[in-house]
Scaffold this motif. Structure first.
Motif, PDB file in Angstrom:
ATOM      1  N   LEU A  24       4.867 -30.297 102.688  1.00  0.00           N
ATOM      2  CA  LEU A  24       4.065 -29.744 103.777  1.00  0.00           C
ATOM      3  C   LEU A  24       2.601 -30.021 103.483  1.00  0.00           C
ATOM      4  N   LEU A  25       1.917 -30.652 104.434  1.00  0.00           N
ATOM      5  CA  LEU A  25       0.482 -30.933 104.326  1.00  0.00           C
ATOM      6  C   LEU A  25      -0.308 -29.929 105.152  1.00  0.00           C
ATOM      7  N   ILE A  26      -1.371 -29.390 104.546  1.00  0.00           N
ATOM      8  CA  ILE A  26      -2.237 -28.427 105.241  1.00  0.00           C
ATOM      9  C   ILE A  26      -3.651 -28.981 105.296  1.00  0.00           C
ATOM     10  N   ASP A  27      -4.262 -28.933 106.482  1.00  0.00           N
ATOM     11  CA  ASP A  27      -5.668 -29.304 106.609  1.00  0.00           C
ATOM     12  C   ASP A  27      -6.228 -28.630 107.864  1.00  0.00           C
ATOM     13  N   ARG A  28      -7.493 -28.207 107.780  1.00  0.00           N
ATOM     14  CA  ARG A  28      -8.104 -27.539 108.924  1.00  0.00           C
ATOM     15  C   ARG A  28      -8.805 -28.511 109.868  1.00  0.00           C
ATOM     16  N   TRP A  35       3.493 -30.599 108.862  1.00  0.00           N
ATOM     17  CA  TRP A  35       2.050 -30.485 108.990  1.00  0.00           C
ATOM     18  C   TRP A  35       1.672 -29.090 109.445  1.00  0.00           C
ATOM     19  N   LEU A  36       0.548 -28.608 108.930  1.00  0.00           N
ATOM     20  CA  LEU A  36       0.016 -27.317 109.362  1.00  0.00           C
ATOM     21  C   LEU A  36      -1.487 -27.461 109.510  1.00  0.00           C
ATOM     22  N   LEU A  37      -1.976 -27.290 110.744  1.00  0.00           N
ATOM     23  CA  LEU A  37      -3.408 -27.378 111.017  1.00  0.00           C
ATOM     24  C   LEU A  37      -4.014 -25.988 110.839  1.00  0.00           C
ATOM     25  N   ALA A  38      -4.617 -25.764 109.686  1.00  0.00           N
ATOM     26  CA  ALA A  38      -5.166 -24.439 109.363  1.00  0.00           C
ATOM     27  C   ALA A  38      -5.995 -24.547 108.096  1.00  0.00           C
ATOM     28  N   ASP A  39      -6.685 -23.459 107.769  1.00  0.00           N
ATOM     29  CA  ASP A  39      -7.529 -23.397 106.579  1.00  0.00           C
ATOM     30  C   ASP A  39      -6.687 -22.934 105.390  1.00  0.00           C
ATOM     31  N   ALA A  40      -6.497 -23.806 104.405  1.00  0.00           N
ATOM     32  CA  ALA A  40      -5.646 -23.473 103.260  1.00  0.00           C
ATOM     33  C   ALA A  40      -6.247 -22.403 102.365  1.00  0.00           C
ATOM     34  N   CYS A  41      -7.521 -22.089 102.563  1.00  0.00           N
ATOM     35  CA  CYS A  41      -8.151 -21.032 101.772  1.00  0.00           C
ATOM     36  C   CYS A  41      -7.876 -19.641 102.334  1.00  0.00           C
ATOM     37  N   ALA A  55     -12.857 -25.132  97.346  1.00  0.00           N
ATOM     38  CA  ALA A  55     -11.621 -24.907  98.097  1.00  0.00           C
ATOM     39  C   ALA A  55     -10.401 -25.092  97.193  1.00  0.00           C
ATOM     40  N   ASN A  56     -10.430 -26.079  96.332  1.00  0.00           N
ATOM     41  CA  ASN A  56      -9.299 -26.315  95.441  1.00  0.00           C
ATOM     42  C   ASN A  56      -9.080 -25.155  94.480  1.00  0.00           C
ATOM     43  N   LEU A  57     -10.172 -24.563  94.012  1.00  0.00           N
ATOM     44  CA  LEU A  57     -10.047 -23.411  93.127  1.00  0.00           C
ATOM     45  C   LEU A  57      -9.477 -22.198  93.867  1.00  0.00           C
ATOM     46  N   VAL A  58      -9.935 -21.970  95.080  1.00  0.00           N
ATOM     47  CA  VAL A  58      -9.427 -20.832  95.866  1.00  0.00           C
ATOM     48  C   VAL A  58      -7.938 -20.999  96.157  1.00  0.00           C
ATOM     49  N   VAL A  59      -7.547 -22.184  96.594  1.00  0.00           N
ATOM     50  CA  VAL A  59      -6.135 -22.448  96.885  1.00  0.00           C
ATOM     51  C   VAL A  59      -5.286 -22.246  95.629  1.00  0.00           C
TER      52      VAL A  59
END
Length: 227
Positions: free
Chosen positions: A27-31, A46-52, A77-81
């Motif tokens: 599953l790919l996530i991107d806003r 796919w998921l169109l959203a904020d991964a944070c 963002a990578n640290l928050v995720v």
């Protein structure tokens, strides 16, 4: 295996394509709508959203994932995720991309990161490896176990050439995981002989790296001590 990737840019899509080819569920996530290129990896979700956002990760069912990959171009963002994936959803393995080397020190278990991948570090290591047959090159570090993925190209004067893997007295806390020989990737067995110019990849704890080089390349190790 189910894998969620935060960040659907070139890096995220490339990782997804490789995982899908190996029959994993991705599953790919991107806003950013511009990053949603379903035709590039048609078999991915796919998921169109904020991964944070916690709600996004909940919708992505992160609790069902075996691996979460934070692959955005933003270290914050990578640290928050990574932190949310580990602490809120208990994802067993969290891999995070480090974009800027100066931030690398933060990508550790405190932020939920099991493996930090720094592209600049790996590229530098590969450049070093290309000109240093017989030298042990650290490719990256597994943060939680204090272990490293290291590479060594066996020189033609190594005393281990011709020995089978099972006959070599490997240092404790080191594991030979792969041999690259003439462009082929070999999974070593006890009966596999070592040949000159084999590229050997190990997982080893830091304090055993020196022993490993002295075992495989005693001449280089001696020169290093004398230098």
């Amino acid at each position: 295996m189910r894998v969620v990737i935060a960040g659907a840019g070139n890096v995220g899509r490339s990782i997804a394509a490789e995982l899908l080819e190996n029959n994993h569920e991705v599953l790919l996530i991107d806003r950013d709508p511009r990053a949603t290129k379903a035709e590039a990896v048609p078999n991915a979700e796919w998921l169109l959203a904020d991964a944070c956002e916690l709600s996004t990760l909940d919708e992505a069912a992160l609790h069902r994932c075996q691996v979460a990959i934070a692959a955005t171009g933003d270290d914050k963002a990578n640290l928050v995720v990574s932190l949310l994936a580990k602490t809120e959803f208990g994802v067993p393995r969290v891999v995070a991309r480090v974009n800027h080397p100066k931030n690398e020190w933060m990508f550790n278990e405190s932020w939920g990161v099991d493996v930090a991948v720094s592209t600049p570090r790996i590229m530098a290591a590969l450049v070093e490896e290309a000109v240093s047959v017989g030298d042990l090159v650290r490719l990256f570090t597994f943060r939680q176990g204090e272990a490293n993925l290291v590479e060594l190209t066996l020189p033609s004067d190594s005393t281990c050439i011709g020995n089978r893997v099972q006959d070599v007295s490997w240092p404790p806390d080191t594991v030979l995981v792969t041999i690259v020989r003439e462009g082929r990737v070999l999974v070593p067995t006890g009966d596999t002989p070592l040949e000159a110019h084999d590229e050997l990849l190990f997982v080893a704890v830091t304090e055993r790296e020196k022993e490993l080089q002295e075992l495989l390349c005693p001449h280089q190790a001696k020169k290093a001590r004398q230098g």
